[in-house]
Design a protein around this motif. Sequence first.
Motif, PDB file in Angstrom:
ATOM      1  N   THR A 104      -3.700 -13.989  10.463  1.00 41.52           N
ATOM      2  CA  THR A 104      -3.812 -15.118   9.771  1.00 41.52           C
ATOM      3  C   THR A 104      -2.510 -15.242   8.813  1.00 41.52           C
ATOM      4  OG1 THR A 104      -6.056 -15.721  10.295  1.00 41.52           O
ATOM      5  CG2 THR A 104      -4.881 -16.985   8.166  1.00 41.52           C
ATOM      6  N   ASP A 105      -2.715 -14.263   8.005  1.00 39.20           N
ATOM      7  CA  ASP A 105      -1.234 -13.754   7.088  1.00 39.20           C
ATOM      8  C   ASP A 105      -0.027 -13.828   7.632  1.00 39.20           C
ATOM      9  OD1 ASP A 105      -3.173 -13.956   5.126  1.00 39.20           O
ATOM     10  OD2 ASP A 105      -3.166 -11.838   4.490  1.00 39.20           O
ATOM     11  N   THR A 106       0.097 -12.898   8.899  1.00 40.30           N
ATOM     12  CA  THR A 106       1.264 -13.100   9.818  1.00 40.30           C
ATOM     13  C   THR A 106       1.755 -14.608   9.968  1.00 40.30           C
ATOM     14  OG1 THR A 106       0.612 -10.814  10.412  1.00 40.30           O
ATOM     15  CG2 THR A 106       2.426 -11.922  11.414  1.00 40.30           C
ATOM     16  N   LEU A 107       0.838 -15.170  10.606  1.00 42.65           N
ATOM     17  CA  LEU A 107       1.230 -16.584  11.028  1.00 42.65           C
ATOM     18  C   LEU A 107       1.597 -17.318   9.670  1.00 42.65           C
ATOM     19  CD1 LEU A 107       1.491 -18.620  13.426  1.00 42.65           C
ATOM     20  CD2 LEU A 107      -1.031 -19.196  12.891  1.00 42.65           C
ATOM     21  N   GLN A 108       0.970 -17.315   8.773  1.00 43.01           N
ATOM     22  CA  GLN A 108       1.448 -17.999   7.819  1.00 43.01           C
ATOM     23  C   GLN A 108       2.821 -17.756   7.080  1.00 43.01           C
ATOM     24  OE1 GLN A 108      -1.669 -17.788   4.907  1.00 43.01           O
ATOM     25  NE2 GLN A 108      -3.025 -19.619   5.914  1.00 43.01           N
ATOM     26  N   ALA A 109       2.922 -16.289   6.978  1.00 45.91           N
ATOM     27  CA  ALA A 109       4.386 -15.827   6.521  1.00 45.91           C
ATOM     28  C   ALA A 109       5.568 -16.160   7.416  1.00 45.91           C
ATOM     29  CB  ALA A 109       4.482 -14.322   6.559  1.00 45.91           C
ATOM     30  N   PHE A 141     -10.922  -7.963   8.898  1.00 43.79           N
ATOM     31  CA  PHE A 141      -9.701  -7.423   8.627  1.00 43.79           C
ATOM     32  C   PHE A 141      -8.667  -7.793   9.464  1.00 43.79           C
ATOM     33  CE2 PHE A 141      -6.191  -4.398   7.939  1.00 43.79           C
ATOM     34  CZ  PHE A 141      -6.021  -4.818   6.484  1.00 43.79           C
ATOM     35  N   LEU A 142      -8.599  -7.688  10.894  1.00 44.13           N
ATOM     36  CA  LEU A 142      -7.785  -7.938  11.869  1.00 44.13           C
ATOM     37  C   LEU A 142      -7.492  -9.486  11.888  1.00 44.13           C
ATOM     38  CD1 LEU A 142      -5.918  -6.851  14.073  1.00 44.13           C
ATOM     39  CD2 LEU A 142      -8.008  -7.329  15.479  1.00 44.13           C
TER      40      LEU A 142
END
Length: 58
Positions: free
Chosen positions: A42-47, A36-37
């Motif tokens: 990964t989602d933060t970097l992509q955003a 989950f971490l």
Amino acid sequence: MAGATLFQSLFEGMTYNQAMWPGAGATIVYTFLGGFLAVSWTDTLQASLMIFALILTR
């Protein structure tokens, strides 16, 4: 669903209901081990990259 389908196709003769338990177990273990971490980072970097690209193209 995907985990159960995977285990069902890997182990012939296993029903969907039997394959659901190892699939769920693998998902839970992965999540507890930091999955989950990793997904959150990964989602933060992509955003961040998408926001940067939006600012550049504006």
